[in-house]
Enzyme design. Structure first.
Site: not given
Ligand code: M6R
Length: 615
Positions: A2, A27, A75, A101-102, A488, A492, A495, A511, A610
């Site tokens: 949010c 956000r 969100w 937000n929260g 990673e 990527k 997501e 395995h 984000k």
């Molecule tokens: O702001 P942060 O680095 O603490 O966020 C952690 C994760 O939420 C963040 O890395 C998330 O996995 C991203 N969408 C990855 O691309």
């Protein structure tokens, strides 16, 4: 999660709110809404499921007049995305409006008791409960609105950043926070901006105040700003000057923020190194380490806590700290760590890694470790963020604002900073030879140019991506420091393109995951020159024998894998410890292009946000 924005001053606030919401849309983007007070008697509430553009289409030409207002991009937590669950929420028949937000954790019991007192709710949200609670407290006590906000917030468990307007207080905007970010921009005389981060504020003023937990700010068009905490103590605010540039939060000709941020990496890596490394003197300077050297020197263990991509950076750091500084490392998902009754000792150094500096799980894990006496070190990108402030010391990554939800340049900046710390600690402990230390510094300095070389292969990487647009699954395999890069790469892809992808250490393939290999399965191998290269070649042979579609990331000049893999991407040579800073780049580009070709919204992938400020 949010985004919230607010304005009080002399200007028309609707355009300010909308522009702010566009900046904060990363956000959360389930719904958007504004409340604009006309200065006389009416608060106009306009809200819509969908994005800020949907809200604008809904508003059309009927732009609400007024110079006090609040806006929100959501969100969803409590209740699905819908017009009715969109913020702002109201009480007192629309005369009191609030954005939030929260998460209010005790909202159910509060709602039940408010219902008993005659309050009726139209939405599923915890926010509507909170604004009714403020209304109830004010009615019950006859207090001023700001006092009622203070009293109500004392009854609340959970996290909040709120902003509210009251039709009976035409010159007032109130904001408060706990565990969710909130920045106040100080404009012309008695003109104020409120936002979840500085991006909506930067083009109006450089002067900002970061509100602390449990502080309530009353912004008054005639009387100025007064901040008090929940104990009613007046707080003298510290005004900071923003260093961010407006260009950093715009797309600058790129189709998406994510692509812009991938292409910024030569500079962002350089910015992470800048001022910290002297190759000629063979030196690294990091004040956050030097000032607390006793803690690092005595550390029997390093615990790294993080989430998502930041956790992957932590996994790479584990290899580096153990190699360079010979300190045992545990890398923990913050969300697991905080609920596991972990063993934390006073001679542990805990490193919290976070791009946003606001991730709720990481913050909670920090508080737990702090309570048990560990030394807390933050690696954050956002200056002034909660994690940066909660930790005992730290190092900023200086990647600049990252707007795309998928983290790219923040990751390479984290890895760069963690590499510097591991090198510095190893050197100070006398465990790294001068020769190796100097060689690694020279290599590190050369990384930005090598990333640039990789980016020049973008057209070819895009062509390779075209072959995997219809894939349903993908496997990423790597070893050593490149195993977290495999994780990673998989994150990527999943997501932003919604293709199911998994990362594994390549030797683990036999395995279990090898059962997945058939002629449909893309397997991305990170097979750059290192101590285990030959072993990886054997794994590649095993996949080939089963018909998998092979893409190999190899060191420049490698001929061997050209015979085996369907596609080969050459990566400039570097020291194997620094390889992740290069190998991740083609994986970012592959994911980006696959997602764009699948028509996915790469900057705002579904269901994500984000900054994850909820558990
Ligand atoms: O702001 P942060 O680095 O603490 O966020 C952690 C994760 O939420 C963040 O890395 C998330 O996995 C991203 N969408 C990855 O691309």
């Amino acid at each position: 999660m949010c985004g919230i924005v607010g304005y009080i001053g002399e200007k028309d606030c609707f355009p300010i709110l909308i522009k702010g919401l566009r900046r904060l849309e990363y956000r959360g983007y389930d719904s958007a809404g504004v409340a604009v007070f006309d200065g006389e008697s009416t608060i106009n509430i306009l809200k819509k499921k969908g994005k800020v553009e949907d809200l604008l289409a809904f508003v059309g030409k009927d732009i609400p007049p007024g110079s006090t207002g609040i806006g929100h991009t959501r969100w969803a937590t409590h209740g699905p995305p819908s017009d009715v669950n969109a913020h702002p929420h109201t009480a007192r028949f629309g005369r009191l409006a609030m954005i939030h937000n929260g998460i209010i954790e005790n909202y159910e019991s509060l709602r039940t008791s408010l219902e008993t007192n005659g309050h009726a709710f139209v939405s599923d949200t915890d926010t509507e409960v909170l604004i009714h609670l403020i209304d109830e407290v004010q009615n019950r006590t006859n207090a001023s609105l700001s006092d009622a906000v203070q009293m109500a917030l004392k009854e609340v468990e959970g996290a909040y950043a709120i902003a509210l307007v009251d039709a009976s207080e035409p010159d007032m905007l109130i904001a408060a926070r706990k565990s969710s970010p909130l920045v106040i921009g100080v404009g012309e005389e008695n003109e104020f901006y409120v936002a979840s981060d500085a991006t909506p504020i930067i083009e109006h003023t450089q002067n900002v105040i970061y509100l602390d937990d449990e502080e309530v700010a009353v912004m008054h068009r005639k009387k100025g700003l007064i901040i008090k905490n929940l104990q009613n103590t007046v707080i003298t605010p510290e005004v900071h000057a923003l260093e961010m540039q407006i260009e950093a939060i715009e797309k600058g000709g790129f189709q998406h923020f994510m692509l812009k941020e991938i292409f910024e990496q030569p500079n962002s890596i350089l910015d992470s190194i800048r001022g910290r490394v002297s190759v000629s003197r063979s030196e690294i300077n990091m004040s956050g380490i030097d000032a607390h050297w006793d803690k690092w020197n005595a550390a029997q263990r390093i615990i790294i806590i993080a989430c998502g991509t930041s956790w992957h950076a932590g996994m790479i750091a584990e290899y580096l700290f153990e190699d360079f500084a010979r300190i045992p490392v545990e890398v923990e998902y913050a969300s697991e760590f905080r609920y596991r009754n972990p063993i934390i000792r006073s001679n542990d150094v805990v490193i919290a890694i976070s791009q946003s500096g606001e991730t709720a799980d990481t913050l909670a894990a920090i508080k737990l470790a702090k309570d048990q006496g560990a030394h807390l070190f933050g690696v954050c990108n956002v200056v002034g963020s909660s994690i940066a402030r909660e930790t005992d010391s730290g190092a900023y990554t200086h990647a600049g604002p990252e707007i795309g939800v998928a983290s790219t340049k923040a990751f390479t900046a984290q890895v760069t900073v963690l590499t510097l710390i591991a090198l510095l600690v190893g050197k100070k402990k006398g465990l790294l030879s001068t020769q190796r230390f100097s060689r690694l510094l020279v290599e590190l300095k050369a990384i930005p140019d090598k990333v640039q070389k990789l980016l020049e292969q973008d057209a070819r990487i895009k062509e390779i991506a075209g072959h995997f647009v219809k894939s349903e699954n993908a496997l990423y395999l790597g070893r050593g420091v490149n195993f977290p890069v495999a994780l990673e790469g998989a994150l990527k892809l999943k997501e932003i393109s919604y293709i199911h992808a998994e990362g594994y250490p390549s030797a683990e393939m036999k395995h279990g995951p090898i059962a997945l290999i058939d002629e449909e399965m893309p397997v991305f191998f990170i097979a750059t020159a290192d101590d285990v290269y030959e072993k990886i070649v054997s794994n590649i042979q095993e996949v080939k024998a089963r018909g998998g579609r092979l893409v190999a990331l190899v060191s420049a000049g490698n001929q061997e894998l050209k015979q085996l893999a369907e596609f080969v991407i050459e990566v400039p040579k570097t020291d194997q410890a620094l390889a992740p800073l290069l190998t991740v780049v083609p994986l970012q580009l592959l994911s980006y292009h696959i997602a764009v070709m699948r028509d996915c919204n790469v900057d705002q992938p579904r269901n994500l946000a984000k900054s994850v400020t909820v558990e």
